[in-house]
Design an enzyme around this catalytic site. Structure first.
Site, PDB file in Angstrom:
ATOM      1  N   CYS A  31     -25.127  23.277   7.530  1.00 15.74           N
ATOM      2  CA  CYS A  31     -26.542  23.540   7.362  1.00 15.74           C
ATOM      3  C   CYS A  31     -27.170  22.293   8.146  1.00 15.74           C
ATOM      4  CB  CYS A  31     -26.628  23.239   5.901  1.00 15.74           C
ATOM      5  SG  CYS A  31     -28.565  22.995   5.595  1.00 15.74           S
ATOM      6  N   CYS A  34     -29.523  20.050   6.203  1.00 14.71           N
ATOM      7  CA  CYS A  34     -28.890  19.424   5.196  1.00 14.71           C
ATOM      8  C   CYS A  34     -28.368  18.064   5.835  1.00 14.71           C
ATOM      9  CB  CYS A  34     -27.691  19.901   4.828  1.00 14.71           C
ATOM     10  SG  CYS A  34     -28.182  21.583   3.778  1.00 14.71           S
TER      11      CYS A  34
END
Length: 77
Positions: A31, A34
């Protein structure tokens, strides 16, 4: 029940014990947003901890060993 990055069992109630609040961040190595947010969360954790707020990352990576290697390489506590 949750497993820590070291494979130890814990729970949200144990993490929250004695804290005013817990901020949870769900992440995975794949991600991009993230990963980019992690340095900010580390800084936020240092600021919030003295105020009784725990910042905890919840790994959603399918491979726990990959996630742990990633965490260690980036010195994420």
């Amino acid at each position: 029940e949750l497993l820590t990055s070291k494979g130890e069992k814990t729970s949200l109630s144990k993490l929250a014990d004695g804290k005013k609040a817990v901020l949870l961040d769900f992440w995975a190595t794949w991600c991009g947003p993230c990963v980019r947010l992690m340095p900010e969360l580390v800084a936020k954790a240092e600021t919030l901890e003295p105020q009784g707020i725990l910042v905890a990352g919840i790994n959603t990576e399918a491979d726990p060993e990959k996630a742990e290697k990633f965490r260690v390489e980036r010195d994420i506590k």
